[in-house]
Design an enzyme around this catalytic site. Structure first.
Site, mmCIF file in Angstrom:
data_model
loop_
_atom_site.group_PDB
_atom_site.id
_atom_site.type_symbol
_atom_site.label_atom_id
_atom_site.label_comp_id
_atom_site.label_asym_id
_atom_site.label_seq_id
_atom_site.Cartn_x
_atom_site.Cartn_y
_atom_site.Cartn_z
ATOM 1 N N HIS A 118 -11.210 10.521 -1.158
ATOM 2 C CA HIS A 118 -11.753 9.553 -2.103
ATOM 3 C C HIS A 118 -12.501 10.279 -3.226
ATOM 4 C CE1 HIS A 118 -10.864 7.084 1.343
ATOM 5 N NE2 HIS A 118 -11.207 5.982 0.716
ATOM 6 N N LEU A 158 0.840 -1.193 0.000
ATOM 7 C CA LEU A 158 0.000 0.000 0.000
ATOM 8 C C LEU A 158 0.880 1.250 0.000
ATOM 9 C CD1 LEU A 158 -3.083 0.293 2.357
ATOM 10 C CD2 LEU A 158 -1.751 2.279 1.699
ATOM 11 N N ALA A 159 1.341 1.649 -1.165
ATOM 12 C CA ALA A 159 2.252 2.785 -1.246
ATOM 13 C C ALA A 159 2.210 3.342 -2.663
ATOM 14 C CB ALA A 159 3.675 2.357 -0.877
ATOM 15 N N GLU A 160 1.545 4.457 -2.826
ATOM 16 C CA GLU A 160 1.296 4.964 -4.176
ATOM 17 C C GLU A 160 2.568 5.425 -4.865
ATOM 18 O OE1 GLU A 160 -0.565 5.575 -1.551
ATOM 19 O OE2 GLU A 160 -2.464 4.646 -2.133
ATOM 20 N N GLN A 174 -5.998 3.768 -6.098
ATOM 21 C CA GLN A 174 -7.336 3.299 -5.759
ATOM 22 C C GLN A 174 -8.378 4.425 -5.795
ATOM 23 O OE1 GLN A 174 -7.579 1.166 -1.888
ATOM 24 N NE2 GLN A 174 -7.698 -0.562 -3.264
#
Lengths: 331, 364
Positions: free
Chosen positions: A132, A61-63, A85
């Protein structure tokens, strides 16, 4: 033979990814939860099962990691299609997007092209938690070396994604979240012309210029305006970098009035850029200053306030009213 | 401080480094490289003072770490991801030095060498950014599948080409470096993280930069074998990098090497180290000069003599003069290039901007 099916944008995107993986063994999909889960929006549903966990794989989980890794994969001869995401999760990766992906072809004098298609569920409409729901297209369009596109319907989504996945340059692919589940006809065999903007509806009194989720809203506005005898032309910009000034200008030359609609904040938004281009191209023929109906200079608000923030039918109708009733001084 | 750094050095090694016997010929080659790099590096500072180049980031003190590590890599199979202080790596790897220096002449951001042909990525200012690129490239080698390597090579190349990423103790503070180490371990990517811990991140010393004792200590947290090595000992660096390469190339995943060096000069030609450290500190912390040290070692072993050393110096001076002449001869880049390399497929809009630039600039 044309092959027309009625599917959602979510399914259209899924098909486009499957077709791209099939067409080019160097295409890879990577990101958070894109594998067995198929992505939180299920855009990559079933792809790992079909193409294997080397072609479609989950990352930590690391853009920044996802995008930085994509740079190296591109250098190794692959065409990565990374997913962040949600749009707001791209911010931790901005260094990789701007200082690396956007510049690598330049820095390397054309020897290290970056065929990376970054998919980002974008814009509002889902009443989702903070980050989001963002609208970062102006920031991306401002970056040299990137190309930015946003589809408005399943037909556009299918063909534009396939096109992006075959392009040698980095494409920021902004998917309008609220349109994911809207079904429409898709002709998989006929892409049509995918360059630049398209006229989504013809009209002669005013041009509404929009992209992504706002195209559908502008088409809705056009229906309502037609009841009052106002014929609205809707221009679906599609490409936000480069902007197709010619198609926009041709529409405004015909209608002589323009309203730009977007969800992003007003200041330094794409509306200002488009208005400026219209002014340059159509100064003599314009009957009114170009209007903008946009979000406000506030962070994208919580779900409860989203409808107050995103341009709604009434605000767009007011914008049309302003350009229709504009009076020159002394006239 | 030296003592504390050396204590860390002696305790944190986890990947076994087998002894490597270098031939006398290899030792002489390594020394020549050291001498050449030392001279080019010192010359580049002089060129800046003379107005030949606008700026430079010296690497004095790091020659052994750079030359020794690059020498251990495979030029046909591997790929180097540098930052902006890697002249010694570039020279040892065979990158054209005029093309390399062109970035410091402000000819072109990434330099004028071909990074793909030379397998040496463009010079990089955002020092953590390229560490992830190395991981991506390395994972690409895994996806490509095992290499067909010939078995009669003296040193087996292994299953995969290996990426080596150079960065410093300062860069190790950047999030990208931690993401890179985590990704590399998760994917078992064939990558070497080569940290040159030179004691300083511009003006900030390592103990105000690196928590956890050392960069190697952090990497251990990612389940990655590490090697701390005396970065002033070229043969130790060579052996460490060879061991790391063998590990990574065989598909066992990444390795972190922390080479303990000392940046003897300023961060850049604009920097003033007198503001943050004294000459006494430099003398007490830098340890023995890596070039002198190797000369003494090879002399004691009878591998080189005064004549060889004098020749090495003379060769270095000749090359220095050639590079200097080449750098001076570099003309300005044609303005059109500004537009040429933005995209692989240029947009009509950018072509129009280029046309209007041409019209407006050729007018005068």
């Amino acid at each position: 033979m044309s092959e027309i099916t009625t599917i959602s944008m979510q399914k259209a995107l899924n098909l486009a990814l499957a077709d791209s993986l099939r067409a080019d063994p160097k295409v890879l999909i990577l990101g958070e939860d894109v594998g067995t889960l198929g992505g939180v929006f299920r855009i990559t549903d079933g792809l790992q099962a079909e193409f294997g966990s080397q072609r479609v794989f989950d990352t930590p989980l690391a853009e920044s990691g996802i995008l930085g890794m994509s740079v190296g994969l591109a250098l190794a001869g692959y065409h990565p299609i990374p997913e962040v995401q949600f749009d707001g999760f791209a911010y931790p990766a901005v260094n990789q997007i701007i200082s690396q992906i956007g510049r690598m072809n330049y820095r390397s004098r054309g020897t290290m092209p970056m065929p990376i298609t970054l998919r980002m569920p974008s814009f509002g409409g889902l009443r989702a938690p903070e980050m989001h729901t963002e609208s970062l297209e102006a920031m991306l369009a401002h970056v040299p070396g990137l190309k930015v596109v946003s589809p408005a319907d399943p037909q556009q989504a299918y063909h534009l994604l396939k096109l992006a996945a075959s392009m040698p340059d980095p494409v920021m692919f902004l998917e309008p979240k609220p349109r994911y589940w809207q079904k429409a006809e898709v002709d998989v065999t006929n892409p049509g012309n995918l360059q630049g903007a398209r006229i989504a509806r013809e009209g002669k009194h005013v041009s509404l210029i929009a992209y992504g989720a706002m195209v559908a809203r502008c088409l809705q506005v056009a229906e309502l305006a037609a009841e009052d005898g106002i014929e609205v032309e809707v221009v679906d910009l599609r490409w936000l970098k480069p902007i197709d000034t010619a198609t926009v200008a041709a529409s405004v030359a015909k209608t002589r009035r323009a309203v730009v609609v977007h969800e992003a904040p007003l200041t330094a938004g794409l509306g200002g850029e488009i208005a400026s281009r219209i002014t340059e191209a159509c100064f003599d023929t314009l009957k009114a200053p170009v209007e903008r109906v946009t979000g406000f200079d506030v962070p994208y608000p919580s779900g409860d306030l989203e409808d107050e923030y995103v341009p709604n039918v009434d605000r767009i109708l007011f914008g049309i009213q302003r350009v229709l009733t504009y009076k020159r001084l002394g006239a | 401080m030296t003592q504390a750094r050396n204590e860390r050095l002696s305790t944190a090694s986890t990947l076994e480094v087998p002894a490597l016997a270098l031939s006398s010929e290899q030792q002489r080659e390594l020394y020549q490289l050291l001498e050449t790099v030392r001279h080019l590096d010192l010359s580049a500072i002089a060129w800046q003072r003379q107005g030949i180049i606008p700026g430079y980031a010296p690497e004095r003190g790091q020659e052994a770490a750079q030359v020794g590590s690059a020498y251990a890599m495979n030029r046909e199979l591997d790929f180097i991801f540098p930052t902006y202080r890697e002249l010694g790596v570039a020279r040892a790897w065979g990158v054209d030095m005029v093309a390399y220096m062109s970035t410091h002449k402000a000819s072109w951001h990434g330099g004028l060498y071909d990074p793909v042909a030379s397998r040496f990525a463009p010079i990089q200012a955002v020092v953590g950014g390229s560490v992830l690129h190395a991981v991506g490239w390395a994972h690409g080698q895994t996806l490509n599948g095992p290499l067909n390597t010939s078995t009669d090579e003296p040193q087996p190349s292994g299953k995969y080409g290996v990426a080596i990423s150079y960065f410093g103790d300062g860069a190790s503070s950047q999030g990208d470096v931690h993401e890179a180490m985590n990704f590399a371990s998760v994917f078992k990517a064939p990558v070497i993280f080569f940290v040159q811990n030179n004691g300083w991140a511009i003006s900030v010393p390592t103990d105000r930069q690196v928590a956890g004792g050392s960069v190697a200590a952090r990497a251990a947290g990612y389940g990655m074998p590490t090697i701390q090595v005396d970065g002033n000992d070229i043969e130790a660096v060579y052996a460490a990098t060879s061991a790391a390469r063998t590990h990574a190339a065989s598909g066992q995943g990444p390795v972190l090497i922390e080479a303990m060096t000392y940046r003897r000069g300023p961060h850049s030609t604009s920097d003033d180290p007198g503001r943050y450290r004294s000459l006494d500190e430099e003398r007490s912390e830098a340890g023995q000069d890596p070039v002198d040290r190797y000369a003494e070692k090879l002399q004691a072993a009878g591998v080189v003599d005064q004549t060889f050393l004098a020749n090495a110096l003379s060769n270095a001076q000749d090359e220095e003069e050639q590079v200097r002449a080449g750098v001076i001869a570099l003309g300005s880049r044609p303005g059109q290039e500004m537009f040429d390399f933005v995209y692989a497929e240029p947009t009509a809009e950018l072509k129009a901007q280029a046309a209007s630039w041409r019209e407006e600039s050729e007018h005068v």
